[in-house]
Design an enzyme around this catalytic site. Structure first.
Site, mmCIF file in Angstrom:
data_model
loop_
_atom_site.group_PDB
_atom_site.id
_atom_site.type_symbol
_atom_site.label_atom_id
_atom_site.label_comp_id
_atom_site.label_asym_id
_atom_site.label_seq_id
_atom_site.Cartn_x
_atom_site.Cartn_y
_atom_site.Cartn_z
ATOM 1 N N GLY A 1 -0.871 -1.370 6.759
ATOM 2 C CA GLY A 1 -0.808 -2.530 7.632
ATOM 3 C C GLY A 1 -2.096 -3.314 7.584
ATOM 4 O O GLY A 1 -2.860 -3.220 6.610
ATOM 5 N N THR B 1 0.855 -1.193 0.000
ATOM 6 C CA THR B 1 0.000 0.000 0.000
ATOM 7 C C THR B 1 0.890 1.241 0.000
ATOM 8 O O THR B 1 1.979 1.217 0.558
ATOM 9 C CB THR B 1 -0.864 -0.019 1.279
ATOM 10 O OG1 THR B 1 -1.789 -1.077 1.152
ATOM 11 C CG2 THR B 1 -1.593 1.288 1.519
HETATM 12 N N1 ASP Z 1 -4.039 -1.449 4.914
HETATM 13 C C1 ASP Z 1 -4.164 -2.102 3.640
HETATM 14 C C2 ASP Z 1 -5.444 -2.875 3.599
HETATM 15 O O1 ASP Z 1 -5.764 -3.518 4.577
HETATM 16 C C3 ASP Z 1 -3.027 -3.007 3.345
HETATM 17 C C4 ASP Z 1 -1.657 -2.434 3.599
HETATM 18 O O2 ASP Z 1 -1.504 -1.345 4.115
HETATM 19 O O3 ASP Z 1 -0.678 -3.075 3.272
HETATM 20 O O4 ASP Z 1 -6.100 -2.888 2.594
#
Ligand code: ASP
Length: 316
Positions: A231, A179
């Protein structure tokens, strides 16, 4: 005010094979935001520019390179928020949009709403002239390999944030969740935050994580701070992580400490891991994660720095 740019490229156990491309990508994005500020753009323009660069970079899980849903499709989420009037725009579960951050900005500026999802968001994109591309154009071979890996092991989203995944044969194909996010303060003091993601590999169709939710994946308020999170989306949403960090900044807590305390609270309360970047309204920078790694870069008039591992700070 002295302008400040901070960018992240996702918090998780980034494998060595993706490390260099990830840190190069965040540096390029920070430079893109800086160029916009230097040529008279404001922090909204700068966040949009940085995230557009990251969405177009196939190493990251946003725009081109996004991970695939359980059904092998691409569903994208993005948010942008500015801290002057608390203007915000977000999109979730959009398909075939090359740069969802640009669509989120259109929602902020041209819709009477703050969030559009699915078909309605795609219809709005058409009205605004935001280009829609065939899904295949967004899918990389790495995303397919990663999807096949997760189908095979039926890993849950939780597994992605632990290092157990590296013990499984074929784990070099894991492109879990890079992300992306950016926070900027411009010379007028305007704070803007943005986040963009394809979510988590093999997520259910229709799943929305924290990223496009106000106060969860991002928040910006000139009275406190701008924050972008990454996250485990389900955990981040439950504690409204971005809002938690900004509220601490409002109380005068330094962004580094605000992030550390918020991540630790999240971990104790709901067990998730992640990371965040922050600029408070005095221009202080905060960067933190309790996953193994997070690619990040920052730029000010004084220095340009990036990092990946805990405590790492390399000048570029
Ligand atoms: N927070 C993002 C999600 O849950 C994933 C990430 O940040 O890596 O879609």
């Amino acid at each position: 005010m002295d302008p400040v740019v901070v960018v992240h490229g996702g918090a998780w156990a980034i494998p060595e094979s993706m490390a260099e491309r990830s840190v190069l990508g965040v540096q390029e994005a920070a430079k893109a935001a800086w160029r916009v500020l230097e040529t008279g753009g404001n922090s909204i323009d700068a966040v949009e520019a940085a995230i557009t660069v990251l969405e177009d970079d196939p190493v990251f899980d946003s725009g081109t390179g996004a991970v695939l849903t359980m059904d092998g499709t691409v569903e994208l989420d993005a948010i942008i928020m500015e801290g002057n009037s608390l203007g915000a725009g977000s999109v979730a579960c959009v398909e075939r949009i090359k740069n969802p951050i640009q669509l989120a900005r259109k929602v902020m500026e041209q819709a009477d709403h703050v969030m559009l999802v699915g078909k309605g968001a795609n219809m709005f994109a058409e009205e605004c002239g935001i280009p829609q591309v065939p899904m295949e154009q967004l899918v990389t071979p790495e995303a397919i390999e990663s999807w096949e890996f997760f189908k095979k092991y039926r890993c849950t989203v939780q597994t992605l944030f632990s290092n157990r995944v590296e013990e499984l044969p074929g784990s070099e194909f894991v492109n879990g969740h890079e992300t992306v996010g950016c926070v900027v303060m411009d010379k007028t003091g305007l704070l803007t935050a943005g986040t963009s993601t394809g979510g988590i590999t093999a997520k259910r169709v229709g799943r929305v994580g924290d990223s496009p939710l106000i106060g969860c994946g991002a928040y910006a308020d000139n009275a406190s701070a701008a924050v972008s999170c990454t996250g485990h989306g389900e955990s981040i949403s439950k504690v409204c992580l971005a809002s938690l960090v900004t509220e601490k900044c409002r109380l005068g807590i330094h962004p580094n400490k605000a992030i550390r305390e918020s991540l630790s609270y999240m971990n104790k309360r709901v067990g998730g891991a992640g990371g965040a970047i922050c600029i408070d309204n005095k221009g202080n920078i905060g960067i933190g994660f309790n996953t193994e790694r997070m690619a990040w870069a920052s730029k000010t008039n004084v220095e340009s720095v990036y990092g990946l591992d805990a405590g790492e700070r390399i000048v570029f």
